[in-house]
Design an enzyme around this catalytic site. Sequence first.
Site, mmCIF file in Angstrom:
data_model
loop_
_atom_site.group_PDB
_atom_site.id
_atom_site.type_symbol
_atom_site.label_atom_id
_atom_site.label_comp_id
_atom_site.label_asym_id
_atom_site.label_seq_id
_atom_site.Cartn_x
_atom_site.Cartn_y
_atom_site.Cartn_z
ATOM 1 N N CYS A 87 17.118 46.856 67.070
ATOM 2 C CA CYS A 87 17.391 45.428 67.002
ATOM 3 C C CYS A 87 16.263 44.782 66.210
ATOM 4 O O CYS A 87 15.082 44.911 66.583
ATOM 5 C CB CYS A 87 17.454 44.831 68.409
ATOM 6 S SG CYS A 87 17.633 43.033 68.475
ATOM 7 N N ASN A 88 16.591 44.111 65.112
ATOM 8 C CA ASN A 88 15.567 43.485 64.285
ATOM 9 C C ASN A 88 14.794 42.421 65.051
ATOM 10 O O ASN A 88 13.566 42.324 64.948
ATOM 11 C CB ASN A 88 16.219 42.862 63.044
ATOM 12 C CG ASN A 88 16.663 43.894 62.039
ATOM 13 O OD1 ASN A 88 15.918 44.285 61.150
ATOM 14 N ND2 ASN A 88 17.908 44.343 62.169
ATOM 15 N N GLU A 166 30.291 41.043 68.083
ATOM 16 C CA GLU A 166 30.339 41.598 69.441
ATOM 17 C C GLU A 166 31.764 41.672 69.989
ATOM 18 O O GLU A 166 32.073 42.507 70.829
ATOM 19 C CB GLU A 166 29.496 40.738 70.394
ATOM 20 C CG GLU A 166 28.011 40.999 70.347
ATOM 21 C CD GLU A 166 27.604 42.270 71.061
ATOM 22 O OE1 GLU A 166 28.159 42.581 72.130
ATOM 23 O OE2 GLU A 166 26.733 42.972 70.522
ATOM 24 N N CYS A 198 20.277 42.575 60.330
ATOM 25 C CA CYS A 198 20.667 42.683 61.739
ATOM 26 C C CYS A 198 21.531 43.916 61.853
ATOM 27 O O CYS A 198 22.396 44.165 60.997
ATOM 28 C CB CYS A 198 21.439 41.437 62.179
ATOM 29 S SG CYS A 198 22.184 41.547 63.836
#
Length: 287
Positions: A87-88, A166, A198
């Site tokens: 996760c960035n 998502e 991302c």
Amino acid sequence: MTEPSPKVSAETGRDLRLAIGVFDSGVGGLSVLRVLRQHLPHATLLYVADSGHAPYGEKSEAFITGRSLAIADFLLSQGAELLVVACNTATATSVQALRQRHPHLPIVGIEPGVKPAVAASVARKVGVLATPGTLGSERFAQLIEQHAGDAQILPQPCPGLAKAIETGRLDTPALRELIAGFCQPLKQAGVDTVVLGCTHYPFVAPLIAQAMGPGVQLIDTSDAVARQTVRLARRALSSAERLEGEPSAGRTRLWTSGDVAALRHFCTPWMADAATVEALPELNPVN
């Protein structure tokens, strides 16, 4: 590149049998998980999708760090010997706290591929699509200072895009419109290289490529993360210790703080092997 599954390089960990913990704010890290499986076919992959708290890019730094520490503790309790922060935003805000809490644990973070993008750009104009949290972080500012050189870097916040991905509905009119809106300023500026900042974004890379138009390169760092994971695994473990088969070698286990059925549905097309999906137990906050 426009696909979330680049070709596996010669530097693979096919002889390594260890347990690797991976986490993301949601399903985005699956783009990294799939490449890790290609590089490490005999490893046990343990993945947490914190979908119940997604997206991290719109949360406070304190909240993200607390969740990251708690999830790391959970993955270690499940046997993880190496941690990948897929996760960035979590890398930008929390990787130092993770390393301080676990000084002897190999930890791989992920960050926007500014360096390879600058190297690839002929026009010397690079766009970066990322969450507001990533673009507003000190780490991102450092990346620009270290690697921009003579190139113009155009950060483009994408609020709501990770949340839309998502849902698992990866090609809808609403999603196309959202992506087109984020890409338009970059297109007008004449960028020829766009960083997918991302881990959710590789899942909609074809839509981003279409919105940007022909001749624009997309940079995804999943393969680089996998290669770094292999290097740290080799450094931390003797290969001889992992050449004997283990009962759990090659397994993939996933947990989510969101909807189990949704994660199972989302990961099925991307996972080459069978995976178990479970509800993530309630985690105690870590300060």
